[in-house]
Write a protein that holds these residues in place. Structure first.
Motif, PDB file in Angstrom:
ATOM      1  N   ASN A  12       0.800  -1.228   0.000  1.00 47.60           N
ATOM      2  CA  ASN A  12       0.000   0.000   0.000  1.00 47.60           C
ATOM      3  C   ASN A  12       0.834   1.280   0.000  1.00 47.60           C
ATOM      4  O   ASN A  12       0.341   2.348  -0.364  1.00 47.60           O
ATOM      5  CB  ASN A  12      -0.919   0.033   1.228  1.00 47.60           C
ATOM      6  CG  ASN A  12      -1.842  -1.168   1.285  1.00 47.60           C
ATOM      7  OD1 ASN A  12      -1.563  -2.104   2.014  1.00 47.60           O
ATOM      8  ND2 ASN A  12      -2.917  -1.143   0.516  1.00 47.60           N
ATOM      9  N   THR A  14       3.029   2.282  -1.856  1.00 50.16           N
ATOM     10  CA  THR A  14       3.252   2.854  -3.191  1.00 50.16           C
ATOM     11  C   THR A  14       2.018   3.581  -3.714  1.00 50.16           C
ATOM     12  O   THR A  14       2.052   4.130  -4.815  1.00 50.16           O
ATOM     13  CB  THR A  14       3.649   1.743  -4.175  1.00 50.16           C
ATOM     14  OG1 THR A  14       2.626   0.758  -4.225  1.00 50.16           O
ATOM     15  CG2 THR A  14       4.966   1.102  -3.747  1.00 50.16           C
ATOM     16  N   LYS A  15       0.935   3.575  -2.938  1.00 48.54           N
ATOM     17  CA  LYS A  15      -0.300   4.230  -3.347  1.00 48.54           C
ATOM     18  C   LYS A  15      -0.392   5.597  -2.658  1.00 48.54           C
ATOM     19  O   LYS A  15      -0.713   5.684  -1.465  1.00 48.54           O
ATOM     20  CB  LYS A  15      -1.526   3.391  -2.970  1.00 48.54           C
ATOM     21  CG  LYS A  15      -1.421   1.905  -3.325  1.00 48.54           C
ATOM     22  CD  LYS A  15      -1.357   1.693  -4.815  1.00 48.54           C
ATOM     23  CE  LYS A  15      -1.318   0.189  -5.146  1.00 48.54           C
ATOM     24  NZ  LYS A  15      -1.231  -0.058  -6.592  1.00 48.54           N
TER      25      LYS A  15
END
Length: 223
Positions: A12, A14-15
């Motif tokens: 997550n 990288t979001k």
């Protein structure tokens, strides 16, 4: 970004929108926690000042106001021991004859002593640590002498000489605010070396007593 966003798993993290959402939801918690820590630290007796010290005094049980007006401590030119960094500034409503509300520096020492008294177990063996805590930053140390007749004497040892100690602190000692004693015990004389910071004595040599050319005769602070 915070201790909460650091817990986001690799999938997550990288979001960007997910990270921003977690930060948005947890940031108020961090800000509130930081403000609460700042509020608590403002009442740390070592750094508290003004109204904060007065509130601490209510909790601890010792008012800033002393029983007798303290005289001879207002700042003055060409007067020993009450010049720069020694004398107390006269405030707008202080009487000319003396003042009854302690400065922050003196009041902090009085509160330290009251804390020590509140925690004391009544044993002579525990007195040195209590007195060291109470007089920290005052420019002096103290010893309580048990006279074995339901009275005590207070020995005051300045770091260099008695002239180096604030007159306000000396007045506080004279009025008994730094005296640690058991209930029913009478507080007698407050004594200090007339010269230097050691009493004169035979056949003994320590930080409080010395022989010829080093120790001095006792002088009463009571007047």
């Amino acid at each position: 970004m915070s201790k909460y966003t650091e817990l986001i798993p690799n999938y997550n993290v990288t979001k960007p929108l997910f990270v921003q959402h977690v930060d948005l939801a947890t940031r108020p918690l961090i800000d509130v926690s930081s403000q609460m820590q700042a509020l608590v630290s403002a009442f740390d007796i070592d750094i508290a000042a003004g109204d904060q010290l007065d509130i601490l005094g209510e909790w601890i049980g010792r008012s800033r106001t002393v029983m007798q007006p303290i005289v001879g401590v207002y700042f003055s030119f060409d007067t020993d021991n009450i010049g720069y960094d020694q004398g107390v500034w006269q405030r707008a409503f202080d009487p000319d004859s003396g003042f009854v509300d302690l400065s922050d520096e003196a009041y902090r020492i009085v509160l330290r002593t009251k804390i020590a008294i509140n925690q004391w177990d009544g044993q002579n063996d525990s007195l040195p640590a209590i007195l060291e805590f109470a007089t920290a930053g005052s420019g002096l140390s103290m010893q309580i002498i048990d006279n074995q007749d339901m009275t005590i004497s207070v020995w005051v040892f300045p770091e260099t000489s008695i002239d180096s100690v604030s007159r306000e602190i000396l007045a506080v000692i004279r009025q008994g605010y730094l005296t640690v004693k058991a209930a029913g015990v009478f507080s007698g004389e407050v004594l200090y070396p007339s010269v230097g910071n050691q009493f004169f004595g035979f056949d003994i040599e320590n930080k409080y007593i010395a022989g010829f050319d080093a120790g001095a005769w006792e002088t009463s602070l009571n007047g």
